[in-house]
Design a protein around this motif. Structure first.
Motif, PDB file in Angstrom:
ATOM      1  N   PRO A 184      31.355 -33.577 -17.806  1.00 60.60           N
ATOM      2  CA  PRO A 184      29.978 -33.903 -17.408  1.00 60.60           C
ATOM      3  C   PRO A 184      29.564 -33.104 -16.181  1.00 60.60           C
ATOM      4  CG  PRO A 184      31.465 -35.675 -16.791  1.00 60.60           C
ATOM      5  CD  PRO A 184      32.281 -34.688 -17.566  1.00 60.60           C
ATOM      6  N   VAL A 185      28.248 -32.993 -15.978  1.00 60.95           N
ATOM      7  CA  VAL A 185      27.710 -32.142 -14.916  1.00 60.95           C
ATOM      8  C   VAL A 185      26.891 -32.978 -13.940  1.00 60.95           C
ATOM      9  CG1 VAL A 185      26.486 -30.007 -14.409  1.00 60.95           C
ATOM     10  CG2 VAL A 185      27.469 -30.356 -16.673  1.00 60.95           C
ATOM     11  N   VAL A 186      27.091 -32.714 -12.646  1.00 60.96           N
ATOM     12  CA  VAL A 186      26.304 -33.331 -11.582  1.00 60.96           C
ATOM     13  C   VAL A 186      25.426 -32.252 -10.956  1.00 60.96           C
ATOM     14  CG1 VAL A 186      26.389 -34.461  -9.326  1.00 60.96           C
ATOM     15  CG2 VAL A 186      28.070 -35.049 -11.075  1.00 60.96           C
ATOM     16  N   ALA A 187      24.181 -32.593 -10.696  1.00 60.05           N
ATOM     17  CA  ALA A 187      23.277 -31.690  -9.989  1.00 60.05           C
ATOM     18  C   ALA A 187      23.193 -32.123  -8.537  1.00 60.05           C
ATOM     19  CB  ALA A 187      21.888 -31.716 -10.625  1.00 60.05           C
ATOM     20  N   ALA A 188      23.531 -31.219  -7.631  1.00 56.91           N
ATOM     21  CA  ALA A 188      23.358 -31.471  -6.203  1.00 56.91           C
ATOM     22  C   ALA A 188      22.156 -30.691  -5.702  1.00 56.91           C
ATOM     23  CB  ALA A 188      24.611 -31.057  -5.435  1.00 56.91           C
ATOM     24  N   GLY A 189      21.475 -31.232  -4.699  1.00 59.25           N
ATOM     25  CA  GLY A 189      20.361 -30.516  -4.103  1.00 59.25           C
ATOM     26  C   GLY A 189      19.056 -30.643  -4.855  1.00 59.25           C
ATOM     27  N   VAL A 190      18.853 -31.782  -5.542  1.00 64.98           N
ATOM     28  CA  VAL A 190      17.578 -32.003  -6.238  1.00 64.98           C
ATOM     29  C   VAL A 190      16.514 -32.341  -5.193  1.00 64.98           C
ATOM     30  CG1 VAL A 190      16.342 -33.419  -7.918  1.00 64.98           C
ATOM     31  CG2 VAL A 190      18.736 -32.791  -8.328  1.00 64.98           C
ATOM     32  N   GLU A 191      15.557 -31.451  -5.028  1.00 63.36           N
ATOM     33  CA  GLU A 191      14.559 -31.625  -3.974  1.00 63.36           C
ATOM     34  C   GLU A 191      13.130 -31.694  -4.494  1.00 63.36           C
ATOM     35  OE1 GLU A 191      15.132 -28.610  -1.042  1.00 63.36           O
ATOM     36  OE2 GLU A 191      17.122 -29.346  -0.462  1.00 63.36           O
ATOM     37  N   THR A 192      12.904 -31.386  -5.766  1.00 58.80           N
ATOM     38  CA  THR A 192      11.552 -31.415  -6.323  1.00 58.80           C
ATOM     39  C   THR A 192      11.547 -32.158  -7.650  1.00 58.80           C
ATOM     40  OG1 THR A 192      11.763 -29.364  -7.605  1.00 58.80           O
ATOM     41  CG2 THR A 192      11.106 -29.150  -5.276  1.00 58.80           C
ATOM     42  N   SER A 193      10.372 -32.647  -8.030  1.00 63.23           N
ATOM     43  CA  SER A 193      10.227 -33.334  -9.313  1.00 63.23           C
ATOM     44  C   SER A 193      10.543 -32.393 -10.467  1.00 63.23           C
ATOM     45  CB  SER A 193       8.814 -33.892  -9.455  1.00 63.23           C
ATOM     46  OG  SER A 193       8.563 -34.869  -8.463  1.00 63.23           O
ATOM     47  N   ARG A 194      10.185 -31.131 -10.306  1.00 60.72           N
ATOM     48  CA  ARG A 194      10.474 -30.155 -11.363  1.00 60.72           C
ATOM     49  C   ARG A 194      11.985 -30.023 -11.572  1.00 60.72           C
ATOM     50  NH1 ARG A 194      12.125 -25.046 -11.617  1.00 60.72           N
ATOM     51  NH2 ARG A 194      11.496 -23.740 -13.396  1.00 60.72           N
ATOM     52  N   GLN A 195      12.743 -29.973 -10.483  1.00 57.43           N
ATOM     53  CA  GLN A 195      14.193 -29.879 -10.609  1.00 57.43           C
ATOM     54  C   GLN A 195      14.774 -31.121 -11.273  1.00 57.43           C
ATOM     55  OE1 GLN A 195      15.210 -29.137  -6.496  1.00 57.43           O
ATOM     56  NE2 GLN A 195      15.371 -26.918  -6.815  1.00 57.43           N
ATOM     57  N   LEU A 196      14.246 -32.283 -10.940  1.00 59.38           N
ATOM     58  CA  LEU A 196      14.731 -33.510 -11.566  1.00 59.38           C
ATOM     59  C   LEU A 196      14.429 -33.502 -13.057  1.00 59.38           C
ATOM     60  CD1 LEU A 196      16.003 -36.287 -11.417  1.00 59.38           C
ATOM     61  CD2 LEU A 196      13.776 -37.221 -10.748  1.00 59.38           C
ATOM     62  N   ASP A 197      13.220 -33.107 -13.428  1.00 57.85           N
ATOM     63  CA  ASP A 197      12.869 -33.026 -14.853  1.00 57.85           C
ATOM     64  C   ASP A 197      13.794 -32.059 -15.577  1.00 57.85           C
ATOM     65  OD1 ASP A 197      10.795 -34.802 -14.469  1.00 57.85           O
ATOM     66  OD2 ASP A 197       9.247 -33.259 -14.311  1.00 57.85           O
ATOM     67  N   LEU A 198      14.136 -30.970 -14.910  1.00 57.95           N
ATOM     68  CA  LEU A 198      14.980 -29.953 -15.529  1.00 57.95           C
ATOM     69  C   LEU A 198      16.383 -30.474 -15.800  1.00 57.95           C
ATOM     70  CD1 LEU A 198      15.309 -27.035 -16.462  1.00 57.95           C
ATOM     71  CD2 LEU A 198      15.807 -26.399 -14.085  1.00 57.95           C
ATOM     72  N   VAL A 199      16.991 -31.136 -14.819  1.00 57.65           N
ATOM     73  CA  VAL A 199      18.362 -31.616 -15.030  1.00 57.65           C
ATOM     74  C   VAL A 199      18.392 -32.768 -16.029  1.00 57.65           C
ATOM     75  CG1 VAL A 199      19.140 -30.782 -12.790  1.00 57.65           C
ATOM     76  CG2 VAL A 199      18.317 -33.122 -12.986  1.00 57.65           C
ATOM     77  N   LEU A 200      17.321 -33.533 -16.089  1.00 57.71           N
ATOM     78  CA  LEU A 200      17.226 -34.561 -17.129  1.00 57.71           C
ATOM     79  C   LEU A 200      17.182 -33.911 -18.508  1.00 57.71           C
ATOM     80  CD1 LEU A 200      14.678 -37.009 -15.442  1.00 57.71           C
ATOM     81  CD2 LEU A 200      16.964 -37.637 -16.237  1.00 57.71           C
ATOM     82  N   GLU A 201      16.378 -32.865 -18.622  1.00 56.36           N
ATOM     83  CA  GLU A 201      16.242 -32.159 -19.900  1.00 56.36           C
ATOM     84  C   GLU A 201      17.558 -31.512 -20.329  1.00 56.36           C
ATOM     85  OE1 GLU A 201      13.906 -28.204 -21.599  1.00 56.36           O
ATOM     86  OE2 GLU A 201      13.146 -29.237 -19.828  1.00 56.36           O
ATOM     87  N   LEU A 202      18.324 -31.029 -19.360  1.00 58.03           N
ATOM     88  CA  LEU A 202      19.568 -30.329 -19.680  1.00 58.03           C
ATOM     89  C   LEU A 202      20.751 -31.277 -19.878  1.00 58.03           C
ATOM     90  CD1 LEU A 202      19.292 -27.263 -17.254  1.00 58.03           C
ATOM     91  CD2 LEU A 202      18.859 -27.334 -19.721  1.00 58.03           C
ATOM     92  N   GLY A 203      20.529 -32.562 -19.748  1.00 58.77           N
ATOM     93  CA  GLY A 203      21.577 -33.529 -20.036  1.00 58.77           C
ATOM     94  C   GLY A 203      22.618 -33.689 -18.954  1.00 58.77           C
ATOM     95  N   PHE A 204      22.236 -33.468 -17.693  1.00 58.91           N
ATOM     96  CA  PHE A 204      23.167 -33.687 -16.595  1.00 58.91           C
ATOM     97  C   PHE A 204      23.530 -35.171 -16.513  1.00 58.91           C
ATOM     98  CE2 PHE A 204      22.258 -29.493 -15.793  1.00 58.91           C
ATOM     99  CZ  PHE A 204      22.648 -29.006 -14.555  1.00 58.91           C
ATOM    100  N   GLU A 205      24.732 -35.437 -16.022  1.00 55.41           N
ATOM    101  CA  GLU A 205      25.221 -36.819 -15.937  1.00 55.41           C
ATOM    102  C   GLU A 205      24.655 -37.547 -14.715  1.00 55.41           C
ATOM    103  OE1 GLU A 205      27.946 -39.870 -17.471  1.00 55.41           O
ATOM    104  OE2 GLU A 205      27.306 -37.955 -18.285  1.00 55.41           O
ATOM    105  N   TRP A 206      24.786 -36.912 -13.541  1.00 55.33           N
ATOM    106  CA  TRP A 206      24.340 -37.502 -12.289  1.00 55.33           C
ATOM    107  C   TRP A 206      23.487 -36.495 -11.535  1.00 55.33           C
ATOM    108  CZ3 TRP A 206      29.878 -39.094 -10.323  1.00 55.33           C
ATOM    109  CH2 TRP A 206      30.365 -40.140 -11.110  1.00 55.33           C
ATOM    110  N   ALA A 207      22.778 -36.986 -10.518  1.00 58.57           N
ATOM    111  CA  ALA A 207      22.011 -36.102  -9.645  1.00 58.57           C
ATOM    112  C   ALA A 207      21.921 -36.717  -8.259  1.00 58.57           C
ATOM    113  CB  ALA A 207      20.610 -35.859 -10.203  1.00 58.57           C
ATOM    114  N   GLN A 208      21.861 -35.843  -7.263  1.00 61.25           N
ATOM    115  CA  GLN A 208      21.621 -36.279  -5.897  1.00 61.25           C
ATOM    116  C   GLN A 208      20.814 -35.203  -5.190  1.00 61.25           C
ATOM    117  OE1 GLN A 208      26.064 -35.871  -4.751  1.00 61.25           O
ATOM    118  NE2 GLN A 208      25.016 -35.691  -2.784  1.00 61.25           N
ATOM    119  N   GLY A 209      20.158 -35.589  -4.119  1.00 62.07           N
ATOM    120  CA  GLY A 209      19.336 -34.644  -3.379  1.00 62.07           C
ATOM    121  C   GLY A 209      18.279 -35.383  -2.589  1.00 62.07           C
TER     122      GLY A 209
END
Length: 236
Positions: A190-215
């Protein structure tokens, strides 16, 4: 300080990453890059890591007692000096026992540079990681970039449970980011996204099927007393 990370599948708060900070002359917390460099040069990083681990698990124990249904996970980044020490397994298990925290609530972040060192030069240290994983402690390969794809087969075959991409990966074009995420997912991790700072980035990692996110978009690091004030659900 503690920064929240969210499960993108459930939309719920998954846990916190413990982040060491030191206060500057103005009293504001600062990233202690220079301090850690000095600690590494004097061989005192292990003592610092022990203190961070102990303090962070003490707070996690308090949170689990206060809100047991939330089943929070604590993520702690440990240095090479700590991981390479012969007492590594004892240090971690003793601290968990002291604070009565279940082992499966701890996620150990290993910097990519540390992991490379482990798989190429230190089989004993790698074996110690395996012993901790057998006790249900999880490991995250932290700071992963497209330049680290060569270690992905090792990460998939030794004790790595999740891959956390370096924040700068979110600043790349969608094509390279999607290819990187797909390569990790194809390896069964599974993949975690670090450094999510914008709504666009959050939408992108959701679309790409990331497991977790922080930022910072999802929650800035806060002191322990206010950590549980972070939103319990993904702030969309």
């Amino acid at each position: 300080f503690y920064q929240p990370f969210y499960n993108l599948q459930s939309g719920r708060l998954q846990g916190f990453e413990a982040l060491a900070r030191r206060r500057g002359l103005d009293g504001r917390p600062q990233v202690p890059a220079a301090f850690f460099a000095a600690a590494e040069s004097t061989g005192s990083m292990r003592a610092i890591d022990l203190r961070i681990l102990d303090d962070a698990l003490a707070h996690l124990a308090q949170w689990l007692h206060t809100e047991p249904r939330r089943e929070l996970i604590l993520s702690v980044n440990l240095s090479w000096d700590f991981v390479d020490h012969p007492e590594f397994v004892t240090d971690v298990t003793a601290t968990l026992t002291r604070h009565q925290v279940p082992a499966d609530r701890l996620l150990v972040d290993l910097p990519t540079s540390t992991f490379r060192h482990l798989v190429t030069t230190d089989e004993d240290a790698l074996a110690r990681l395996c012993r901790l994983q057998e006790r249900e402690i999880s490991f995250c390969l932290d700071g992963f970039t497209a330049d680290d794809l060569d270690v992905l087969p090792d990460a998939a075959s030794v004790p790595v449970d999740i891959i956390k991409l370096h924040p700068r990966q979110l600043a790349t074009d969608i094509g390279p980011l999607a290819d990187l995420a797909q390569a990790v997912q194809d390896a069964g991790l599974p993949v975690v996204a670090a450094g999510v700072e914008t709504s666009r980035q959050l939408d992108l990692v959701l679309e790409l099927g990331f497991e977790w996110a922080q930022g910072f978009l999802l929650g800035e690091p806060t002191e322990a007393d206010s950590a549980l004030a972070h939103a319990a659900s993904l702030p969309l």
